[in-house]
Design an enzyme around this catalytic site. Structure first.
Site, PDB file in Angstrom:
ATOM      1  N   ASP A 210       0.848  -1.187   0.000  1.00 42.57           N
ATOM      2  CA  ASP A 210       0.000   0.000   0.000  1.00 42.57           C
ATOM      3  C   ASP A 210       0.888   1.243   0.000  1.00 42.57           C
ATOM      4  O   ASP A 210       1.792   1.366   0.840  1.00 42.57           O
ATOM      5  CB  ASP A 210      -0.905  -0.003   1.243  1.00 42.57           C
ATOM      6  N   ASN A 218      -2.591  12.869  -3.650  1.00 44.59           N
ATOM      7  CA  ASN A 218      -3.603  13.285  -4.623  1.00 44.59           C
ATOM      8  C   ASN A 218      -4.186  14.650  -4.287  1.00 44.59           C
ATOM      9  O   ASN A 218      -4.361  15.510  -5.156  1.00 44.59           O
ATOM     10  CB  ASN A 218      -4.738  12.247  -4.686  1.00 44.59           C
ATOM     11  N   ASP A 227      -1.298   9.598 -10.472  1.00 47.66           N
ATOM     12  CA  ASP A 227      -1.220   8.525 -11.460  1.00 47.66           C
ATOM     13  C   ASP A 227       0.220   8.262 -11.883  1.00 47.66           C
ATOM     14  O   ASP A 227       0.636   7.112 -12.067  1.00 47.66           O
ATOM     15  CB  ASP A 227      -2.066   8.876 -12.688  1.00 47.66           C
ATOM     16  N   ASP A 253      -4.463   2.434  -4.715  1.00 47.35           N
ATOM     17  CA  ASP A 253      -3.024   2.557  -4.508  1.00 47.35           C
ATOM     18  C   ASP A 253      -2.428   1.291  -3.904  1.00 47.35           C
ATOM     19  O   ASP A 253      -1.340   1.317  -3.340  1.00 47.35           O
ATOM     20  CB  ASP A 253      -2.736   3.758  -3.595  1.00 47.35           C
TER      21      ASP A 253
END
Length: 337
Positions: A210, A218, A227, A253
């Site tokens: 993770d 973000n 991204d 993610d």
């Protein structure tokens, strides 16, 4: 060219609307590849004739896994060459599945003809449902079945068509952003490899990863930067793992890696290699470095006495959450639920 549409007016009646569009003209005589423009701003150039001629002159043999743990993977066979397929790391094409022998089949490409021979495998080889006996020529579109779930599709075509078919298979099994295997391929892969590990008494390791504080990345830098970071993480995972490991995007993610024939100690060493490589990633935005780390959870068979695939995932998830609770950027390992 005239296109017709239908609209609803204020009086409650339907009105047929004619939409005119000029036909675009393409030059078929210019072979210089120099671009020009016609009055309606359409690019005028020569057709892709040279590409088609080149592709048609290059016969291409490909073998695509259409079922089994490596679904979507395509292997290209060079003209006048041969290869072996089996579970062994020494095989030219290694596929780990229940019932596949270490050296299972031999494939030979000879003067635009391809022959397949079963290498006295324990469970045999089947072509379109019929068991293979001796060296047999195969034809375009034939399906080769080995093991309990692996089906290979044989294709004899030009290079252009082979690349297209490979693209289609990639779309079905790969995540479009990171090129890692998608969630569906992960489930199929883990199921098959877990069954194989139980029957062959071999170890298998599942690693869940993770990206730490990804939501904050973000929110701070935007989803486009997020991204790019996910793509960079995926590339790091590919570089850190073995060719027989399956790197998957589990969702958002979170990534997962299925590692066949690897015990708990080597699994832990691999996880630490991944953790340090992610932490060392250099990602800058306007001369500002974005620090990226990852939390990792591991589950192992047979050490964790796992009874089913869902339990396998549950162990790895619990180990991952343990790593996150303890401060992130570390590896979580558990021995019991």
């Amino acid at each position: 060219m005239t296109l017709c549409g239908i609209s609803w007016n204020q009086t409650g009646n339907w009105t047929i609307v004619a939409l005119k569009r000029q036909a675009r003209l393409y030059s078929v005589e210019d072979t210089s590849q120099k671009l020009t423009f016609n009055p309606d701003d359409t690019v005028v150039t020569s057709p892709a004739e040279t590409i088609l001629k080149k592709a048609s002159s290059e016969l291409c043999v490909s073998v695509t896994v259409i079922s089994g743990p490596r679904t979507g993977l395509t292997f290209m066979v060079k003209p006048d060459s041969s290869l072996t397929l089996g579970r062994s790391p020494d095989a030219d094409i290694q596929i780990i599945d229940t019932g596949i022998s270490r050296k299972h089949i031999h494939m030979r490409f000879d003067n635009e003809r391809v022959f397949v021979e079963d290498l006295e495998s324990a469970n045999g080889t089947y072509i379109n449902g019929e068991q293979l006996s001796g060296e047999t020529e195969i034809n375009n579109g034939d399906q080769i079945s080995i093991g309990v779930s692996t089906v290979l599709k044989f294709s004899l075509s030009n290079q252009l068509d082979a690349e297209y078919q490979n693209h289609i298979q990639q779309q079905l099994s790969r995540d479009s952003l990171t090129n890692a295997y998608n969630r569906k391929a992960f489930t199929q892969c883990l199921n098959s490899l877990y069954i194989t590990a139980k029957q062959d008494f071999t170890p298998i390791c599942l690693i869940m990863i993770d990206v730490d504080h990804f939501k904050s990345i973000n929110d701070t830098y935007g989803h486009q930067i997020g991204d790019k970071i996910l793509k960079h993480v995926a590339r790091t995972l590919f570089k850190s793992t073995r060719s027989v490991d399956y790197v998957c995007r589990y969702g958002g993610d979170e990534f997962s890696i299925v590692c066949p024939s690897i015990d708990s100690l080597r699994g832990l060493q691999l996880a630490e290699k991944i953790r340090t490589n992610v932490e060392a990633m250099k990602f800058k935005l306007n001369d500002q470095r974005i620090n990226v780390t990852a939390s990792i959870g591991i589950s192992n068979y047979p050490e964790n006495e796992i009874q089913c695939v869902s339990q396998f995932i549950a162990y790895a998830d619990k180990a991952l959450y343990k790593a996150k609770r303890n401060g992130r950027n570390q590896i979580g390992v558990i021995s019991s639920m």
